[in-house]
Motif scaffolding. Structure first.
Motif, PDB file in Angstrom:
ATOM      1  N   THR A 137       0.819  -1.215   0.000  1.00  0.00           N
ATOM      2  CA  THR A 137       0.000   0.000   0.000  1.00  0.00           C
ATOM      3  C   THR A 137       0.856   1.272   0.000  1.00  0.00           C
ATOM      4  O   THR A 137       0.326   2.366   0.146  1.00  0.00           O
ATOM      5  CB  THR A 137      -0.928   0.021   1.232  1.00  0.00           C
ATOM      6  N   SER A 138       2.177   1.120  -0.182  1.00  0.00           N
ATOM      7  CA  SER A 138       3.042   2.294  -0.060  1.00  0.00           C
ATOM      8  C   SER A 138       2.951   3.218  -1.280  1.00  0.00           C
ATOM      9  O   SER A 138       2.632   2.782  -2.381  1.00  0.00           O
ATOM     10  CB  SER A 138       4.498   1.851   0.132  1.00  0.00           C
ATOM     11  N   GLN A 139       3.246   4.476  -1.034  1.00  0.00           N
ATOM     12  CA  GLN A 139       3.313   5.463  -2.123  1.00  0.00           C
ATOM     13  C   GLN A 139       4.681   5.372  -2.794  1.00  0.00           C
ATOM     14  O   GLN A 139       5.602   4.773  -2.242  1.00  0.00           O
ATOM     15  CB  GLN A 139       3.149   6.874  -1.542  1.00  0.00           C
ATOM     16  N   GLU A 140       4.808   6.046  -3.936  1.00  0.00           N
ATOM     17  CA  GLU A 140       6.072   6.010  -4.665  1.00  0.00           C
ATOM     18  C   GLU A 140       7.268   6.467  -3.845  1.00  0.00           C
ATOM     19  O   GLU A 140       8.375   5.982  -4.028  1.00  0.00           O
ATOM     20  CB  GLU A 140       5.974   6.891  -5.915  1.00  0.00           C
ATOM     21  N   ASP A 141       7.032   7.418  -2.955  1.00  0.00           N
ATOM     22  CA  ASP A 141       8.153   7.929  -2.164  1.00  0.00           C
ATOM     23  C   ASP A 141       8.250   7.234  -0.795  1.00  0.00           C
ATOM     24  O   ASP A 141       8.915   7.719   0.105  1.00  0.00           O
ATOM     25  CB  ASP A 141       8.031   9.450  -1.987  1.00  0.00           C
ATOM     26  N   GLY A 142       7.552   6.096  -0.644  1.00  0.00           N
ATOM     27  CA  GLY A 142       7.578   5.365   0.625  1.00  0.00           C
ATOM     28  C   GLY A 142       8.984   4.889   0.976  1.00  0.00           C
ATOM     29  O   GLY A 142       9.767   4.552   0.103  1.00  0.00           O
ATOM     30  N   ARG A 157      12.340   2.155  -2.174  1.00  0.00           N
ATOM     31  CA  ARG A 157      11.223   1.331  -2.645  1.00  0.00           C
ATOM     32  C   ARG A 157      11.450   0.763  -4.060  1.00  0.00           C
ATOM     33  O   ARG A 157      11.301  -0.439  -4.280  1.00  0.00           O
ATOM     34  CB  ARG A 157       9.952   2.174  -2.604  1.00  0.00           C
ATOM     35  N   ASP A 216       3.664  -1.929 -10.557  1.00  0.00           N
ATOM     36  CA  ASP A 216       2.260  -2.373 -10.526  1.00  0.00           C
ATOM     37  C   ASP A 216       2.154  -3.885 -10.400  1.00  0.00           C
ATOM     38  O   ASP A 216       1.290  -4.415  -9.705  1.00  0.00           O
ATOM     39  CB  ASP A 216       1.525  -1.941 -11.817  1.00  0.00           C
TER      40      ASP A 216
END
Ligand SMILES: CCCCCCCCCCCCC/C=C/[C@@H](O)[C@H](COP(=O)(O)O)NC(=O)CCCCCCCCCCCCCCC
Length: 218
Positions: free
Chosen positions: A131-136, A172, A185
């Motif tokens: 569920t992380s964002q791109e900048d996680g 990430r 994805d």
């Protein structure tokens, strides 16, 4: 990943490693030890690809996998076919130190409990990753998951060493590349498929251990 990079990475794909956990549930929902250990071996392989700073973690996991493999390949091997049969056999034959370490410091039940607790960490971490964002930040996801699970069973010095190691985790995207599953994805989709399996294996083991009062064995 398509193209030349795919062939460099040919013999590793994180999806295959997680598939072992899928295989480890028998039709009547028992946990087949051989596949459970194959799942862990795959994770250790992945950890080794991340670099030497994680060596102390992968060494400990490997030695626990080896202890259990030795039981599986030993003269009572058939008793160790599933985690359920292992628990029954070791308890009936008084092969587990239940309250304090004594003559069976490395029982199957005790050894598997350590991996089982780490599986909860894995579940929390993979969910954060999914569920992380791109900048996680993988290091933060890893540390949070650890603090919510495994850390409570570790003494200060291990927590400290683990915390330092987490800081060395790649970001990430680089982390996803080491997984070698495909585009971000595709990684996220794979995690979405794999997680319910990890959760189910964890829960079945957790209930079994709770039923037999084995969650605190030293
Ligand atoms: C991706 C980064 C990986 C971070 C791994 C997080 C877990 C941190 C665990 C730190 C353990 C330090 C080593 C020492 C442990 C032992 O003291 C302790 C207790 O054993 P004892 O009762 O015999 O003494 N052992 C344990 O708790 C078992 C630890 C097993 C850790 C296995 C970790 C495998 C990690 C696999 C990484 C896969 C990541 C996948 C992401 C897509």
């Amino acid at each position: 990943m398509a193209g030349p990079a795919a062939s460099e990475n040919q013999n590793f794909c994180f999806k295959d490693e997680l598939d072992a956990f899928k295989l480890c549930l028998s039709p009547n929902k028992e946990v087949i030890l051989e596949h459970y250990l194959a799942g862990w071996s795959g994770l250790v392989k992945f950890l080794n690809r991340l670099g030497n700073v994680f060596g102390f973690i992968s060494k400990d996991a490997s030695s626990k996998i080896q202890i259990l493999r030795n039981f599986l390949n030993g003269e009572s091997g058939s008793e160790y076919f599933t985690v359920q049969s292992m628990v029954k056999y070791e308890l009936e034959n008084k092969l587990v130190d239940l309250k304090k370490a004594g003559s069976h410091p490395e029982s199957g039940c005790r050894t598997l409990l350590r991996l089982h607790r780490a599986l909860r960490w894995l579940e929390l971490f993979l969910e954060r990753l999914r569920t992380s964002q791109e900048d996680g930040k993988t290091s933060a996801m890893c540390a949070e998951s650890y603090n919510e699970s495994l850390a409570q069973f570790h003494p200060w010095v291990v927590r400290k060493a683990a915390g330092l190691a987490f800081c060395m985790l790649p970001g990430r995207l680089a982390f996803f590349e080491v997984m070698n599953v495909g585009t971000p994805d595709q990684v996220v989709a794979m995690l979405g498929e794999a997680l319910p399996v990890v959760t189910e294996v964890y829960q079945i083991t957790q209930e079994l251990y709770a039923k037999h009062d084995l969650l605190d064995i030293p």
